[in-house]
Design a protein around this motif. Structure first.
Motif, PDB file in Angstrom:
ATOM      1  N   THR A  16       0.823  -1.217   0.000  1.00  0.00           N
ATOM      2  CA  THR A  16       0.000   0.000   0.000  1.00  0.00           C
ATOM      3  C   THR A  16       0.854   1.263   0.000  1.00  0.00           C
ATOM      4  O   THR A  16       0.371   2.333  -0.392  1.00  0.00           O
ATOM      5  N   LEU A  53       0.897   2.979  -3.392  1.00  0.00           N
ATOM      6  CA  LEU A  53      -0.364   3.275  -4.067  1.00  0.00           C
ATOM      7  C   LEU A  53      -0.637   4.773  -4.151  1.00  0.00           C
ATOM      8  O   LEU A  53      -0.265   5.539  -3.262  1.00  0.00           O
ATOM      9  N   THR A  54      -1.308   5.164  -5.212  1.00  0.00           N
ATOM     10  CA  THR A  54      -1.813   6.531  -5.318  1.00  0.00           C
ATOM     11  C   THR A  54      -3.054   6.663  -4.430  1.00  0.00           C
ATOM     12  O   THR A  54      -3.650   5.650  -4.013  1.00  0.00           O
ATOM     13  N   PRO A  55      -3.481   7.886  -4.124  1.00  0.00           N
ATOM     14  CA  PRO A  55      -4.709   8.050  -3.331  1.00  0.00           C
ATOM     15  C   PRO A  55      -5.914   7.358  -3.954  1.00  0.00           C
ATOM     16  O   PRO A  55      -6.724   6.755  -3.244  1.00  0.00           O
ATOM     17  N   ALA A  56      -6.048   7.412  -5.281  1.00  0.00           N
ATOM     18  CA  ALA A  56      -7.187   6.764  -5.938  1.00  0.00           C
ATOM     19  C   ALA A  56      -7.132   5.259  -5.765  1.00  0.00           C
ATOM     20  O   ALA A  56      -8.166   4.606  -5.517  1.00  0.00           O
ATOM     21  N   SER A  57      -5.941   4.666  -5.888  1.00  0.00           N
ATOM     22  CA  SER A  57      -5.803   3.222  -5.719  1.00  0.00           C
ATOM     23  C   SER A  57      -6.079   2.817  -4.278  1.00  0.00           C
ATOM     24  O   SER A  57      -6.736   1.803  -4.017  1.00  0.00           O
ATOM     25  N   ARG A  58      -5.594   3.603  -3.346  1.00  0.00           N
ATOM     26  CA  ARG A  58      -5.833   3.298  -1.937  1.00  0.00           C
ATOM     27  C   ARG A  58      -7.324   3.359  -1.607  1.00  0.00           C
ATOM     28  O   ARG A  58      -7.860   2.510  -0.900  1.00  0.00           O
ATOM     29  N   GLU A  59      -8.017   4.351  -2.175  1.00  0.00           N
ATOM     30  CA  GLU A  59      -9.458   4.496  -1.936  1.00  0.00           C
ATOM     31  C   GLU A  59     -10.223   3.301  -2.494  1.00  0.00           C
ATOM     32  O   GLU A  59     -11.146   2.779  -1.857  1.00  0.00           O
ATOM     33  N   ASP A  88       1.952  -2.406 -13.971  1.00  0.00           N
ATOM     34  CA  ASP A  88       1.036  -1.911 -14.993  1.00  0.00           C
ATOM     35  C   ASP A  88       0.274  -3.102 -15.568  1.00  0.00           C
ATOM     36  O   ASP A  88       0.860  -3.944 -16.258  1.00  0.00           O
ATOM     37  N   LEU A 105      -6.121   1.064 -12.583  1.00  0.00           N
ATOM     38  CA  LEU A 105      -5.297   2.050 -11.882  1.00  0.00           C
ATOM     39  C   LEU A 105      -3.880   1.484 -11.803  1.00  0.00           C
ATOM     40  O   LEU A 105      -3.541   0.753 -10.872  1.00  0.00           O
ATOM     41  N   SER A 163       0.271   0.958 -11.533  1.00  0.00           N
ATOM     42  CA  SER A 163       1.448   1.390 -10.796  1.00  0.00           C
ATOM     43  C   SER A 163       2.647   1.277 -11.735  1.00  0.00           C
ATOM     44  O   SER A 163       2.515   0.753 -12.846  1.00  0.00           O
TER      45      SER A 163
END
Length: 413
Positions: free
Chosen positions: A21, A24-30, A84, A106, A108
C-alpha cells in the motif's frame, strides 16, 4: 452490494507492487479500502493490510480465476495485478471478458520501468519481454552484441536456465543484472556474467536486465537466411530460392500464411520473423519433418507456427484448414506450395481460398512445371523461372555447377 443506479465500474484492476500500500496513489488506496472482494496472487496477498473485504487467492492456471471473478459482478471488486496491468499483465485478458464500462484500471510503475530506473537504461531503447510462460528461445532474434533487454522470468531457476542457454548459443560473455522484488523492502540487484555461476538464492518475483555480448551469430534481418540456420534432411527451400519466394509472398504485418509441404519450416519461419504479429500454419505429411519444423521454429524464437500433419488435399476436403472448420483456423492471406503440388491440391485451394489470397507455388519437375504453366494460362498471374549456378571444382580449375531450375507461379486468387 452496488445499486443499479451506481454507474461506477464494479471492477478495479489495481496495479500492485512489492511496496504494498505504500506505493499506491490516493485513488488506488481508496478503491482498495472500498472493496467488498479482493482477488490476487498469493505473493500479492501477503502484502495486504487488514481489510474488511473478502480476500481470495487467484488460482493457477490464470484462466480458472476468470469465472470466479465474473461471478462477483455487481459487487465492488478489486483485482490486484503486478505493476502496470496492461504491460505483460492481466489487464488485457480480463478486458476481453468485460464491456468497457464495467471496469477501470489504476496502474502502478511496471517492473520494466523500475528495472530501467535501477540500471539507468533508456526504456525506449530496450527490448522488453515477458517470458513467464514463453520459451527462452523467444530471445533469439534479439541477440546481438550491444543489445539491451529487460526480461520477466518465472523464478530463480529460470535465471540459471537463461544463463546456460546464452552460453550454448555463443553469448556467454553477456552480463545479467538480476533484479529481485523491485520496489519492496527485499529488493536486490546483483550482476553476473552468463558464463559464471549464477546465485542459487534468487527469489521471485525476478527480472533480468541483459546486456548482450559474445561471439555468437546474430540472426540476419533479411529474408533468405543461410540454410545452416535450419535443421533439415534436404527437404528445404534453399536460401536464394527462399529469398525470392518470400519476396513473392510479400508478408505484411499481422498476416497469416499457409505453408503446404512445409518440410523444415524455413519459409513459414521466415514469414514469422518478418513481423511479430504474423502467424503461420504448416502442413506436412511426414511426422518427423513436422517435428523438425516445430523445433526449428522454437530454436529461432518464433512460437506461432502451428504444424498440422496429414495430406493437404484431404485436410482441405475435410474442412480442417477452413475458417469454420474444426480447427477454427482463420483463412490465409498467402499460401505457399513447396511440396505436394498436384492438380487436386490446386483445385481444392482454388475452391476454398478467399478472393485476393496470394498464392506462390514452386515446381522443379517437368510434370509440375507443365501443371503450373497450364494453371497460369487459365488463372493468370506471373510465371518465373529461377536458375542458379555456383562455382565448383572442375578438374584443376573451377566452373559453374547448375542447380535444378525452379519454376515459380505467383498469382492472386
Amino acid at each position: 452490494m452496488m445499486s443499479d443506479a451506481d454507474d461506477a465500474p464494479w471492477l478495479t484492476v489495481l496495479g500492485w507492487g512489492e511496496s504494498g500500500t505504500a506505493g499506491l496513489t490516493p485513488a488506488s488506496r481508496e478503491a482498495l479500502e472500498a472493496a467488498e472482494v479482493v482477488f490476487g496472487a498469493r505473493r500479492h496477498l501477503r502484502l495486504l493490510p487488514a481489510l474488511s473485504a473478502e480476500v481470495r487467492e487467484w488460482p493457477v492456471p490464470f484462466a480458472d480465476g476468470v469465472p470466479q471473478l465474473l461471478a462477483e459482478r455487481g459487487r465492488r471488486v478489486v483485482m490486484l495485478a503486478s505493476g502496470d496491468p496492461f504491460w505483460f499483465g492481466a489487464g488485457a485478458t480480463l478486458a476481453r471478458h468485460l464491456p468497457a464500462h464495467e471496469w477501470r484500471a489504476l496502474p502502478s510503475p511496471s517492473t520494466f520501468s523500475l528495472a530501467a530506473s535501477r540500471l539507468g537504461w533508456s526504456l525506449e531503447g530496450v527490448t522488453c519481454l515477458g517470458l513467464h510462460a514463453r520459451p527462452l528461445t523467444r530471445l533469439r532474434p534479439h541477440l546481438h552484441r550491444g543489445r539491451r533487454l529487460l526480461v520477466l522470468l518465472r523464478d530463480g531457476a529460470t535465471v540459471t536456465e537463461l544463463a546456460g542457454w546464452l552460453v550454448r548459443v555463443g553469448f556467454g560473455a553477456s552480463r545479467l543484472h538480476v533484479l529481485e522484488a523491485l520496489g519492496g523492502i527485499e529488493e536486490r540487484v546483483r550482476r553476473v556474467r552468463a558464463d559464471a555461476e549464477p546465485p542459487d538464492d534468487i527469489a521471485h518475483p525476478v527480472a533480468v536486465g541483459l546486456e548482450v555480448d559474445g561471439d555468437g551469430p546474430a540472426l540476419p534481418l533479411t529474408p533468405g537466411r543461410p540454410d545452416a540456420w535450419f535443421d533439415h534432411d534436404g527437404q528445404i527451400t534453399r536460401q536464394a530460392v527462399r529469398a525470392a519466394t518470400l519476396s513473392a509472398l510479400a508478408p505484411a504485418p499481422g498476416e497469416r500464411l499457409w505453408d503446404i509441404g512445409t518440410g523444415s519450416g524455413s519459409v513459414a519461419i521466415e514469414w514469422l520473423l518478418a513481423h511479430p504479429d504474423n502467424r503461420a500454419l504448416g502442413v506436412e505429411r511426414d511426422a518427423e519433418r513436422a517435428d523438425r519444423a516445430r523445433r526449428n521454429a522454437r530454436e529461432l524464437g518464433v512460437d506461432w507456427l502451428e504444424v498440422v500433419e496429414g495430406d493437404a488435399v484431404a485436410l482441405l476436403e475435410e474442412g480442417a484448414l477452413a475458417e469454420k472448420g474444426p480447427r477454427e483456423t482463420p483463412p490465409p492471406d498467402a499460401v505457399f506450395i513447396g511440396g505436394g503440388l498436384s492438380e487436386a491440391l490446386l483445385v481444392a485451394l482454388w475452391r476454398r481460398l478467399p478472393t485476393g489470397t496470394r498464392l506462390v507455388a514452386n515446381a522443379v519437375t517437368l510434370e509440375s512445371e507443365a501443371l503450373l504453366a497450364h494453371w497460369q494460362r487459365q488463372a493468370g498471374g506471373e510465371l518465373v523461372r529461377l536458375e542458379l549456378s555456383s562455382a565448383a571444382a572442375l578438374g584443376t580449375r573451377r566452373g559453374w555447377k547448375a542447380a535444378y531450375p525452379i519454376v515459380q507461379w505467383r498469382v492472386a486468387r
